[in-house]
Design a protein around this motif. Structure first.
Motif: not given
Length: 336
Positions: A252-254, A225-226, A244-247
């Motif tokens: 990692e995507a960043a 999604a990120a 938080d788990v999506l964050a």
């Protein structure tokens, strides 16, 4: 194997007195109760739970429904409920839906006909459509961690999730962010509404195209999604993850996409699970009082049992709290 009669003879009391001490339903003189408990410990006596349930009409067992124990959110809820029950002489019967609607239906249908004294349902995922199965339940029911609209017939102890989203949004607005994206689980519409309200207060919109759904609450879902959010034009300067788990996936995507956090991109989560306190950078998040919520919910059930009546239908909203750490910072003057 020691019997209740053995305990009674060792303590110098009747079997009925021993039964009263074990059940706690009848007040026994403290000195007498202490002698009985000492005899129980010395003899290693274990009450026959089946016989006791037949005699008293109770099982001293409370059922707990959660979607999963794999997440730290629900594992903390389970631990708190179990601790409160243990202190009050009750046992826990744990059921997990495992994010499977049909499994949830089977579990709930089976539990509604089993001999439990009360039921606590934590989390509304996969269960909202099956609550009519409890229409004839002979035990009190309380809901917690409930985000969708709850049925009027059950009391609810939950979080002000709309406020949680609002707090995340106001934090990013205070830092000057205007172009933002949301990484959301499909069920988290209330959190997204609160986030949008924070921007609307300044005349800014968070359009639908800026909300990227992650079907499963996993770091992989957050990563995907990120990546989608950061590939959009214009690129956002901040991300709000409704889990938080999506964050974690967003961080990692960043990294993979070469975005520095928080210099180029701010990331804010939701829950304040233990693992986000040791990420690099540590995650800014909205802390949810999950243990307090679980404690209030199970104590509401226990009061209902003690008073032999259903708990009063009510909605109790607990306030979340913004925890600012290292993953959020001022909006960059320019962005790619």
């Amino acid at each position: 194997m020691a019997t209740m009669q053995d305990v009674a003879e060792r303590a110098g009391v009747t079997k009925q007195t021993v039964s009263n001490v074990i059940s706690g339903r009848v007040r026994v003189r403290p000195t007498t109760a202490a002698r009985v408990r000492e005899a129980i410990d010395e003899l290693g006596y274990t009450p026959n739970l089946v016989a006791r349930s037949l005699a008293t009409g109770t099982t001293k067992t409370v059922g707990l429904f959660v979607p999963t124990v794999a997440s730290s959110f629900y594992s903390e809820v389970v631990e708190e409920v179990e601790d409160v029950l243990e202190r009050n002489g009750y046992h826990l019967l744990l059921c997990t839906t495992r994010l499977d609607g049909e499994r949830a239906r089977r579990q709930l249908a089976g539990l509604s006909s089993r001999n439990v004294d009360a039921l606590l349902i934590a989390g509304d995922r996969d269960l909202i459509d099956h609550l009519p199965l409890l229409a004839d339940a002979r035990f009190p029911v309380v809901l917690c961690a409930w985000e969708t609209e709850a049925p009027d017939r059950f009391p609810v102890v939950t979080i002000d999730y709309e406020l949680a989203g609002y707090l995340a949004g106001r934090h990013l607005r205070a830092l000057g962010h205007e172009r933002v994206a949301v990484l959301a689980s499909p069920a988290h519409t209330v959190r997204v509404e609160g986030f949008r309200r924070a921007f609307a207060a300044d005349g800014l919109a968070v359009p639908d195209r800026a909300v990227h759904l992650a079907p499963e609450p996993t770091p992989a879902g957050g990563f995907a999604a990120a990546c989608a959010a950061l590939s959009a034009a214009p690129s956002p300067t901040a991300l709000f993850a409704t889990h938080d788990v999506l964050a974690l996936g967003a961080l990692e995507a960043a990294r993979v996409l070469g975005r520095s956090v928080p210099a180029d991109l701010s990331v804010v989560g939701h829950d304040d699970n233990p693992e986000v306190r040791v990420t690099h950078p540590a995650l800014t998040t909205v802390a949810i009082p999950k243990r307090e919520m679980a404690r209030q919910a199970i104590e509401l059930l226990l009061r209902a049992l003690a008073e032999s009546q259903s708990p009063t239908n009510a909605l109790q909203l607990l306030r979340p709290e913004l925890i600012v750490r290292e993953s959020s910072g001022p909006a960059p003057r320019t962005s790619g």
